[in-house]
Design an enzyme around this catalytic site. Structure first.
Site, PDB file in Angstrom:
ATOM      1  N   GLU A 151       0.827  -1.207   0.000  1.00 30.23           N
ATOM      2  CA  GLU A 151       0.000   0.000   0.000  1.00 30.23           C
ATOM      3  C   GLU A 151       0.866   1.264   0.000  1.00 30.23           C
ATOM      4  O   GLU A 151       1.636   1.492   0.942  1.00 30.23           O
ATOM      5  CB  GLU A 151      -0.899  -0.006   1.247  1.00 30.23           C
ATOM      6  CG  GLU A 151      -1.835   1.193   1.324  1.00 30.23           C
ATOM      7  CD  GLU A 151      -2.808   1.103   2.491  1.00 30.23           C
ATOM      8  OE1 GLU A 151      -2.478   0.452   3.504  1.00 30.23           O
ATOM      9  OE2 GLU A 151      -3.898   1.697   2.386  1.00 30.23           O
ATOM     10  N   GLU A 245     -12.274   1.979   4.816  1.00 26.49           N
ATOM     11  CA  GLU A 245     -11.340   2.153   5.934  1.00 26.49           C
ATOM     12  C   GLU A 245     -11.352   3.634   6.294  1.00 26.49           C
ATOM     13  O   GLU A 245     -10.611   4.441   5.746  1.00 26.49           O
ATOM     14  CB  GLU A 245      -9.932   1.729   5.519  1.00 26.49           C
ATOM     15  CG  GLU A 245      -8.927   1.825   6.654  1.00 26.49           C
ATOM     16  CD  GLU A 245      -7.494   1.691   6.152  1.00 26.49           C
ATOM     17  OE1 GLU A 245      -6.754   0.887   6.720  1.00 26.49           O
ATOM     18  OE2 GLU A 245      -7.121   2.411   5.201  1.00 26.49           O
TER      19      GLU A 245
HETATM   20  C1  LER Z   1      -3.807   1.126   6.321  1.00 21.92           C
HETATM   21  O1  LER Z   1      -4.506   0.505   5.299  1.00 21.92           O
HETATM   22  C2  LER Z   1      -3.612   2.534   6.019  1.00 21.92           C
HETATM   23  O2  LER Z   1      -4.202   3.085   5.123  1.00 21.92           O
HETATM   24  C3  LER Z   1      -2.660   3.279   6.813  1.00 21.92           C
HETATM   25  O3  LER Z   1      -2.929   4.631   6.770  1.00 21.92           O
HETATM   26  C4  LER Z   1      -2.434   2.786   8.191  1.00 21.92           C
HETATM   27  O4  LER Z   1      -1.933   3.766   8.992  1.00 21.92           O
HETATM   28 MN    MN Z   2      -5.470   1.967   3.764  1.00 15.81          MN
END
Ligand code: LER
Ligand code: MN
Length: 271
Positions: A151, A245
């Site tokens: 990510e 999220e």
């Molecule tokens: C986790 O998926 C994320 O986006 C991060 O910002 C975790 O701190």
């Molecule tokens: Mn994230």
């Protein structure tokens, strides 16, 4: 594209989660709202009763799409690029436990904050360690039929691999077919010059997707253009999950999770 809600275990250090607490209650709430699946952020998979969780989720007919690992870094400082080899190997062990856990659910494993920080080291040195560690994890995951997703995170959370293109470049050097990119609208809004263009440039690498609005509140409570982002996802042939999220805002966990679902459904229906 289907919708999932990010849940986390009670001891979460990271608060950008729609639901933080009892996983059972979280999964039931997600089901009630209409989500197809959950994503679980876990500091240490050993604190979870896998069989019990699996039977509950089977009963609810909810899949686990991905397993978040960042809490191992936030709560314990475990990083797979740490200069200290003993910390690095503890981080690797932990991530292998995450991979084992994910294999029960056919879920992906997220490599986000657990990559650590570059600090005063050179980018080359840090990337070399990153590629070495992710390569080892990818081999381990391959044997278990698990995919990893790296990510890109914004500059306030880490100091390397902030954009989709930077992660794509690292993955081109890594050359593993079970490692892709997790694109998160919150981070992209801070780091990408143009979200839609970046998604197109990395199209074939994108294997998972996180959504929050510009302020990390539920989609619909900020100013991101989800209409255009979803159209782009459709255009590049993305068919995976969209995981919500976001902070428990506005109004707390349930209200945020409901608003996110409603907003995203509206845009998905238009496609
Ligand atoms: C986790 O998926 C994320 O986006 C991060 O910002 C975790 O701190
Ligand atoms: Mn994230």
């Amino acid at each position: 594209m289907k919708l999932a809600l990010v849940l986390s275990t009670v001891d979460a250090a990271f608060d950008a989660l729609a639901f933080k607490g009892d996983l059972t209650k979280g999964a039931m709430m997600a089901k009630d709202i209409g989500y197809d699946a959950v994503e679980i952020a876990i500091r240490d998979p050993k604190v979870i009763d896998v069989a019990q969780l699996k039977s509950l989720l089977d009963e609810l007919r909810m899949d686990v799409v991905a397993v978040g690992t960042g809490q191992a870094y936030l709560a314990e400082g475990l990083s797979i690029t740490d200069a200290d080899v003993s910390i690095r190997s503890r981080a690797m062990e932990r991530l292998k436990n995450h991979i084992d856990f994910a294999s029960f659910f056919n879920a992906k494993v997220i490599v986000g904050l657990v990559r650590g920080k570059k600090g005063k080291r050179s980018l080359d040195e840090t990337l070399k360690l990153f590629i070495e560690s992710v390569g080892e994890l990818a081999n381990y995951a391959k044997e278990k039929g698990v995919e990893l997703v790296v990510e890109p995170l914004n500059r306030y959370e880490t100091d390397f691999l902030n954009t989709l293109k930077e992660v794509r470049h690292a993955l081109e050097l890594l050359r593993r077919d079970n490692v892709g990119i997790l694109a998160d609208t919150f981070h992209m809004n801070i780091e990408e010059v143009n979200i839609e263009e970046s998604l197109k440039e990395c199209a074939s690498w994108i294997k998972h997707f996180h959504v929050a609005d510009s302020n990390r509140w539920a989609p619909g409570a900020g100013h991101l253009n989800f209409d255009s982002i979803f159209k782009t996802l459709r255009e590049i042939g993305y068919s995976g999950f969209i995981s919500v999220e976001c902070l428990p805002l506005p109004g707390g966990t349930e209200e945020a999770a409901r608003l996110a679902f409603k907003t995203l459904q509206r845009f998905l229906k238009k496609l």
